[in-house]
Design a protein around this motif. Sequence first.
Motif, PDB file in Angstrom:
ATOM      1  N   VAL A 195      57.646 -53.132 138.707  1.00 26.57           N
ATOM      2  CA  VAL A 195      58.166 -53.162 139.972  1.00 26.57           C
ATOM      3  C   VAL A 195      57.213 -52.239 140.783  1.00 26.57           C
ATOM      4  O   VAL A 195      56.825 -52.811 141.912  1.00 26.57           O
ATOM      5  N   LEU A 196      56.471 -51.431 140.167  1.00 27.33           N
ATOM      6  CA  LEU A 196      55.473 -50.607 141.422  1.00 27.33           C
ATOM      7  C   LEU A 196      54.208 -51.309 141.383  1.00 27.33           C
ATOM      8  O   LEU A 196      53.401 -50.928 142.051  1.00 27.33           O
ATOM      9  N   GLY A 197      53.985 -52.129 140.271  1.00 29.24           N
ATOM     10  CA  GLY A 197      52.548 -52.880 140.317  1.00 29.24           C
ATOM     11  C   GLY A 197      51.388 -51.785 140.009  1.00 29.24           C
ATOM     12  O   GLY A 197      50.419 -52.248 140.176  1.00 29.24           O
ATOM     13  N   GLU A 198      51.375 -50.987 139.051  1.00 29.11           N
ATOM     14  CA  GLU A 198      50.538 -50.195 138.712  1.00 29.11           C
ATOM     15  C   GLU A 198      50.930 -49.333 137.518  1.00 29.11           C
ATOM     16  O   GLU A 198      52.076 -49.198 137.238  1.00 29.11           O
ATOM     17  N   PRO A 199      49.927 -49.089 136.606  1.00 32.21           N
ATOM     18  CA  PRO A 199      50.343 -48.465 135.276  1.00 32.21           C
ATOM     19  C   PRO A 199      50.732 -46.923 135.598  1.00 32.21           C
ATOM     20  O   PRO A 199      50.434 -46.283 136.827  1.00 32.21           O
ATOM     21  N   ILE A 200      51.552 -46.452 134.420  1.00 31.54           N
ATOM     22  CA  ILE A 200      52.223 -45.207 134.810  1.00 31.54           C
ATOM     23  C   ILE A 200      51.599 -44.461 133.573  1.00 31.54           C
ATOM     24  O   ILE A 200      51.936 -45.024 132.376  1.00 31.54           O
ATOM     25  N   ASN A 201      51.246 -43.002 133.628  1.00 36.22           N
ATOM     26  CA  ASN A 201      51.062 -42.421 132.562  1.00 36.22           C
ATOM     27  C   ASN A 201      52.311 -41.967 131.643  1.00 36.22           C
ATOM     28  O   ASN A 201      53.329 -41.734 132.204  1.00 36.22           O
ATOM     29  N   LYS A 202      52.206 -42.289 130.460  1.00 37.03           N
ATOM     30  CA  LYS A 202      53.343 -42.112 129.508  1.00 37.03           C
ATOM     31  C   LYS A 202      53.938 -40.875 129.651  1.00 37.03           C
ATOM     32  O   LYS A 202      55.403 -40.728 129.445  1.00 37.03           O
ATOM     33  N   VAL A 203      53.162 -39.836 129.307  1.00 46.02           N
ATOM     34  CA  VAL A 203      53.818 -38.611 129.431  1.00 46.02           C
ATOM     35  C   VAL A 203      54.290 -37.956 130.520  1.00 46.02           C
ATOM     36  O   VAL A 203      55.665 -37.781 130.611  1.00 46.02           O
ATOM     37  N   SER A 204      53.963 -38.544 131.788  1.00 48.91           N
ATOM     38  CA  SER A 204      54.541 -37.930 132.834  1.00 48.91           C
ATOM     39  C   SER A 204      55.899 -39.093 133.027  1.00 48.91           C
ATOM     40  O   SER A 204      56.836 -38.487 133.745  1.00 48.91           O
ATOM     41  N   PHE A 205      55.725 -40.050 132.713  1.00 50.38           N
ATOM     42  CA  PHE A 205      56.845 -41.125 132.687  1.00 50.38           C
ATOM     43  C   PHE A 205      57.967 -40.680 131.969  1.00 50.38           C
ATOM     44  O   PHE A 205      59.186 -40.380 132.497  1.00 50.38           O
ATOM     45  N   ARG A 206      57.880 -40.021 130.965  1.00 47.42           N
ATOM     46  CA  ARG A 206      58.851 -39.611 130.004  1.00 47.42           C
ATOM     47  C   ARG A 206      59.552 -38.178 130.596  1.00 47.42           C
ATOM     48  O   ARG A 206      60.734 -37.890 130.479  1.00 47.42           O
TER      49      ARG A 206
END
Lengths: 229, 229
Positions: free
Chosen positions: A169-180
Amino acid sequence: MRRREGDPIICTVDVVLLTLRDDSLCVLLLKRDREPFAGALALPGGYVRPDEDQDAAAAASRVLREKTGLVSPYLEQLATFSGPARDPRGWSVSVVYFALVPSSMLQADPPGVELLPVARLPRLPFDHGEIVREAVARLRAKSQYSSLPVYLCPERFTLPQLQAVYEAVLGEPINKVSFRRKMDELGMLEPIPGELEVGRAHRPAQLYRLRPEYRHALSMVDRGINARG
Amino acid sequence: MRRREGDPIICTVDVVLLTLRDDSLCVLLLKRDREPFAGALALPGGYVRPDEDQDAAAAASRVLREKTGLVSPYLEQLATFSGPARDPRGWSVSVVYFALVPSSMLQADPPGVELLPVARLPRLPFDHGEIVREAVARLRAKSQYSSLPVYLCPERFTLPQLQAVYEAVLGEPINKVSFRRKMDELGMLEPIPGELEVGRAHRPAQLYRLRPEYRHALSMVDRGINARG
């Protein structure tokens, strides 16, 4: 003083239904079976029917159901588009809604339906190109701060699957730790007791679902899912 | 199959004009001079005129100008309200806009105009009470992340004056240090060379104005103006 209160205005609804297919954000289009633009792919839409629709949102649900057989768990008013030029039939007002559905709802596409990636759309009739762009922009903006993308997920999902949906959706990778951490902050998920996803190459992953209180209301965070710093 | 494409739908626009008076967020209401609800205070509104309006936004500007003499520097589509019950004349669609103006534009109220605090509104006709509540909620939500409240300021203002405007909009006090940091981050203000506010009890304060590029576009920040932590 001129009084034009009786001039007819065409009053319609259109629906931008978004879903994920092959990790791409796609929009549902229908081949038009009548003029104007017969044969072209366009958003599902139709006239408001004052004798049966309780409001424009009900008209949008009805049009979507009649034309595609789909009932979207999420339907939000996007904006209203209006003017003399957007529809060749005359001065028109279209109240536009956007819908989000999991791709599992679309595994057998209804006849005449096409799902096209929003990043590679052909030229669309009316002002439907502009409408799709506004819907995607709204989805992206709200997804930064809310549980909105969960409506694109199946009923049960793992955290890596949910992260992939946010990234599509955002069209960019997300850091796994901050995502959780953000998912904890949103507080919208609950683990399904005893349910693990198995049969993959990785170790079994916990399956989650949306808490009942968030099935029809968004959870919001103060700071963007993908905020820097 | 029923075909009701010709049924008349009432197509109107309404404007929620918000401004500050005595540090309170106020909405402009007009005494209705005709039925329905003749004599009641209501939002300025009127029929869309297909022969002269280029779109619903143009209709909203025209209605505001004709009924109050005001031209708002800021006009944003709020949402569209629709259904069979909201207007006793029949099934209606109203495309609603919200406007923000500095109180200096309203120093001599036009005839029939009243400014009432949004926190203490009487019962309004149609669904205008619900519409005002949605407009205020939108203004508050956007003000957390943007330069939007600047449209409520006069052309030149000091930072303490701007902070008071944000506080009136958000309905809560803001820490002065973090407010100034946010204003830096928004990057929307420029000091007016050589211009100080004088004649007050305090030492002279620098006067600011909006940078030209933000006069018709919002500046946004990633994190709320009043975010905790």
